[in-house]
Design an enzyme around this catalytic site. Structure first.
Site, PDB file in Angstrom:
ATOM      1  N   HIS A   1       1.761   4.679  -2.665  1.00  0.00           N
ATOM      2  CA  HIS A   1       1.894   6.103  -2.361  1.00  0.00           C
ATOM      3  C   HIS A   1       3.262   6.631  -2.805  1.00  0.00           C
ATOM      4  CE1 HIS A   1      -1.845   6.419  -0.233  1.00  0.00           C
ATOM      5  NE2 HIS A   1      -1.495   5.582   0.732  1.00  0.00           N
TER       6      HIS A   1
ATOM      7  N   HIS B   1       0.842  -1.194   0.000  1.00  0.00           N
ATOM      8  CA  HIS B   1       0.000   0.000   0.000  1.00  0.00           C
ATOM      9  C   HIS B   1       0.885   1.255   0.000  1.00  0.00           C
ATOM     10  CE1 HIS B   1      -3.706   2.250   1.265  1.00  0.00           C
ATOM     11  NE2 HIS B   1      -2.799   3.047   1.808  1.00  0.00           N
ATOM     12  N   GLU B   2       1.902   1.267   0.849  1.00  0.00           N
ATOM     13  CA  GLU B   2       2.792   2.420   0.951  1.00  0.00           C
ATOM     14  C   GLU B   2       3.655   2.584  -0.303  1.00  0.00           C
ATOM     15  OE1 GLU B   2       2.572   4.693   3.264  1.00  0.00           O
ATOM     16  OE2 GLU B   2       0.952   3.535   4.181  1.00  0.00           O
TER      17      GLU B   2
END
Length: 351
Positions: free
Chosen positions: A24, A20-21
């Site tokens: 980003h 998920h990171e």
């Protein structure tokens, strides 16, 4: 749940958060947002792995994912800040983590589809028990009914029925039934509160198989001790004809922890009557016998996409269920619940 499955499941959550990171991270690079730090795990910091292009890469003590520290997340005056970017650019950066998780889901579903899995050949699900005084009895459902449709959806698996019932507790569910060769409609309202062993509707269901032919025998089970083998066909129990799996399960369910006598046919020959204990510990796999015809099927990316879309659409359906009161808020899970669910899945289906 044994501690081993907890240990296996914890890294799953950590990997999902880390991916998920990463979403980003790359979106921020694309939008020219300055990245101060990319951390593997959560603080406190263990060590700095290095610095590249102005980004500090760190390893942290809590191995539960990771984080991206962006410049000026709330302050547009900071050089290269997130807050200083255009609204659409901020949206790209902030949504990239969820999109990465969606991409990972698609890749995993597709990989599993290509790898293949054991699937039940029959797509018919039937009722073998209707509890008295329940919504099912009030709606006129009967043992032996085949559920062919639910809320306009064609039933192809046990899970389709369970999901529609759970998401519509307190609301009318429309069923299409095949009963003795006739198509019959029925409406039932699943209960929000119910005895644990009855479920919201008050039925017990199973995949429909006819005839009941042994596919697998559990070692050290009553069926194994009685000498049953794959390929044997159960014709009757205690003299009662067994035409299909619903007959078979209904009789055994009514005679738990009793001795039963099976009439069995093997390779066209009728065997001597087989008497064995209908032990309740094998209620999920009656007598230690599996009669389900399974086949290993391989699918392509289209199946991965179908499962990804179905999982994604389940999110707004659950949220809608919460708002209208059919799904209790307690059914939602946080990180601990996710780890627990992952551990259960590993325990039941393997790594």
């Amino acid at each position: 749940m044994p501690w081993l499955f907890w240990l296996i499941a914890i890294p799953v959550l950590g990997i999902l958060i880390l991916l998920h990171e990463i979403g980003h991270f790359y979106a921020a690079r694309w939008m020219k947002v300055r990245i101060e730090e990319f951390g593997i795990g959560f603080p406190p910091r263990m060590l700095t792995l290095g610095t590249r292009n102005g980004v500090r890469y760190t390893l942290n003590w809590l191995p539960l994912g990771g984080f991206v520290r962006l410049a000026g997340e709330e302050d547009p005056t900071v050089e290269g800040s997130l807050a200083g970017k255009k609204p659409w650019q901020r949206v790209v950066v902030l949504s990239a983590g969820a999109l990465m998780n969606l991409l990972v889901a698609f890749l995993l579903f597709t990989g599993l589809a290509i790898y293949g899995r054991e699937e039940v050949v029959t797509q018919q699900v039937g009722i073998y028990r209707v509890e008295p005084g329940t919504p099912a009895e009030q709606a006129g459902l009967l043992p032996g009914d085949i559920i062919s449709e639910i809320n306009g959806k064609r039933v192809t698996s046990y899970e389709v029925i369970q999901l529609e019932i759970v998401l519509n507790r307190g609301y009318t569910v429309t069923l299409g039934l095949d009963r003795d060769g006739q198509h019959v409609g029925a409406e039932v309202v699943p209960r929000k509160e119910h005895p644990e062993d009855q479920g919201p509707v008050g039925i017990r269901m199973a995949y429909y198989e006819s005839p009941v032919t042994v596919q697998q025998v559990v070692d050290e089970s009553p069926a194994a001790w009685a000498g049953l083998r794959p390929g044997d066909t159960v014709l009757a129990i205690d003299g009662q004809p067994v035409h299909n799996s619903l007959d078979y399960l209904a009789y055994l369910d009514d005679h738990l922890d009793q001795q039963v006598t099976l009439s069995v046919q093997r390779k066209g020959q009728l065997l001597a009557p087989v008497t064995l204990d209908n032990d309740s510990q094998y209620a999920g796999l009656p007598l230690g016998v599996s009669y389900l015809h399974l086949v290993r099927r391989h699918h392509g990316p289209a199946e991965g996409w179908r499962q990804t879309v179905a999982a994604a659409l389940l999110v707004p359906r659950v949220l809608a269920g919460i708002f209208r009161g059919s799904v209790p808020v307690s059914d939602l899970s946080g990180p601990v619940g996710i780890v627990y669910a992952a551990g259960q899945a590993t325990q039941q289906a393997g790594l």
